[in-house]
Design a protein around this motif. Structure first.
Motif, mmCIF file in Angstrom:
data_model
loop_
_atom_site.group_PDB
_atom_site.id
_atom_site.type_symbol
_atom_site.label_atom_id
_atom_site.label_comp_id
_atom_site.label_asym_id
_atom_site.label_seq_id
_atom_site.Cartn_x
_atom_site.Cartn_y
_atom_site.Cartn_z
ATOM 1 N N THR A 8 44.945 38.597 -2.904
ATOM 2 C CA THR A 8 46.107 38.094 -3.626
ATOM 3 C C THR A 8 47.045 39.247 -4.006
ATOM 4 O OG1 THR A 8 45.111 38.304 -5.808
ATOM 5 C CG2 THR A 8 44.685 36.247 -4.609
ATOM 6 N N VAL A 9 48.241 38.906 -4.457
ATOM 7 C CA VAL A 9 49.213 39.909 -4.890
ATOM 8 C C VAL A 9 48.653 40.720 -6.059
ATOM 9 C CG1 VAL A 9 51.534 40.237 -5.857
ATOM 10 C CG2 VAL A 9 51.145 38.525 -4.084
ATOM 11 N N ALA A 10 47.860 40.077 -6.896
ATOM 12 C CA ALA A 10 47.270 40.764 -8.054
ATOM 13 C C ALA A 10 46.109 41.671 -7.648
ATOM 14 C CB ALA A 10 46.803 39.746 -9.078
ATOM 15 N N GLY A 11 45.724 41.644 -6.378
ATOM 16 C CA GLY A 11 44.652 42.516 -5.898
ATOM 17 C C GLY A 11 43.267 41.912 -5.947
ATOM 18 N N SER A 12 43.152 40.643 -6.290
ATOM 19 C CA SER A 12 41.823 40.016 -6.308
ATOM 20 C C SER A 12 41.560 39.325 -4.969
ATOM 21 C CB SER A 12 41.724 39.009 -7.449
ATOM 22 O OG SER A 12 42.641 37.956 -7.256
ATOM 23 N N MET A 13 40.305 39.134 -4.678
ATOM 24 C CA MET A 13 39.892 38.497 -3.431
ATOM 25 C C MET A 13 39.240 37.156 -3.761
ATOM 26 S SD MET A 13 39.608 38.702 -0.135
ATOM 27 C CE MET A 13 39.365 40.255 0.641
ATOM 28 N N PRO A 14 39.828 36.029 -3.329
ATOM 29 C CA PRO A 14 39.183 34.735 -3.587
ATOM 30 C C PRO A 14 37.862 34.641 -2.820
ATOM 31 C CG PRO A 14 41.118 34.459 -2.194
ATOM 32 C CD PRO A 14 41.061 35.906 -2.587
ATOM 33 N N SER A 15 36.961 33.861 -3.345
ATOM 34 C CA SER A 15 35.654 33.711 -2.705
ATOM 35 C C SER A 15 35.806 33.100 -1.315
ATOM 36 C CB SER A 15 34.750 32.818 -3.549
ATOM 37 O OG SER A 15 33.528 32.590 -2.872
ATOM 38 N N PRO A 16 35.051 33.602 -0.325
ATOM 39 C CA PRO A 16 35.073 32.993 1.009
ATOM 40 C C PRO A 16 34.251 31.698 1.067
ATOM 41 C CG PRO A 16 33.550 34.826 0.985
ATOM 42 C CD PRO A 16 34.222 34.801 -0.364
ATOM 43 N N TYR A 17 33.614 31.347 -0.043
ATOM 44 C CA TYR A 17 32.756 30.163 -0.086
ATOM 45 C C TYR A 17 33.433 29.033 -0.834
ATOM 46 C CZ TYR A 17 29.550 33.908 0.960
ATOM 47 O OH TYR A 17 28.971 35.006 1.511
ATOM 48 N N TRP A 18 33.363 27.840 -0.281
ATOM 49 C CA TRP A 18 33.841 26.653 -0.979
ATOM 50 C C TRP A 18 32.963 26.448 -2.208
ATOM 51 C CZ3 TRP A 18 38.140 24.047 -0.751
ATOM 52 C CH2 TRP A 18 38.203 22.754 -1.292
ATOM 53 N N ALA A 19 31.670 26.431 -1.993
ATOM 54 C CA ALA A 19 30.693 26.337 -3.081
ATOM 55 C C ALA A 19 29.421 27.028 -2.621
ATOM 56 C CB ALA A 19 30.406 24.880 -3.421
ATOM 57 N N ALA A 20 28.725 27.647 -3.559
ATOM 58 C CA ALA A 20 27.469 28.325 -3.252
ATOM 59 C C ALA A 20 26.606 28.297 -4.500
ATOM 60 C CB ALA A 20 27.724 29.761 -2.806
#
Length: 102
Positions: free
Chosen positions: A2-14
């Motif tokens: 993201t622009v803020a430098g965070s990485m969203p989870s590659p998992y829908w649910a885990a």
């Protein structure tokens, strides 16, 4: 990323849960719930509706002798954890880990 430098989870649910339905760890973009099906060692695993419908990737591992995923829908699936005699008894420590792709 993201622009803020965070990485969203590659998992829908885990999640990691045990045969008593206690969810020990939740990861991913959404939480999942686990419901035991009757007296069987079958569990309904449910999460929010997946954008890929029922065609998402679901991975699992278990400490039980064998396990399988059946009846996959856009909101979840049924997971079976079986003993070496294919019965509904826990032979391992009763833990299951499940990951669905985003």
């Amino acid at each position: 990323l993201t622009v803020a430098g965070s990485m969203p989870s590659p998992y829908w649910a885990a999640a990691n849960f045990n045969v008593q339905r206690s969810v020990m760890v939740q990861k991913g973009q959404y939480a999942m719930t686990v419901t035991k099906v009757g007296s069987d060692t079958a569990y309904d695993v449910v999460s929010p509706t997946h954008p890929e419908g029922s065609r998402y990737i679901a991975l699992h591992s278990s400490s039980e002798y064998h396990s399988s995923i059946r009846n996959q829908t856009s909101t979840g699936f049924r997971l079976y954890a079986r003993s070496s005699s294919n019965g509904n008894a826990a032979e391992g420590n009763g833990e299951v880990s499940v990951v669905t792709s985003a």
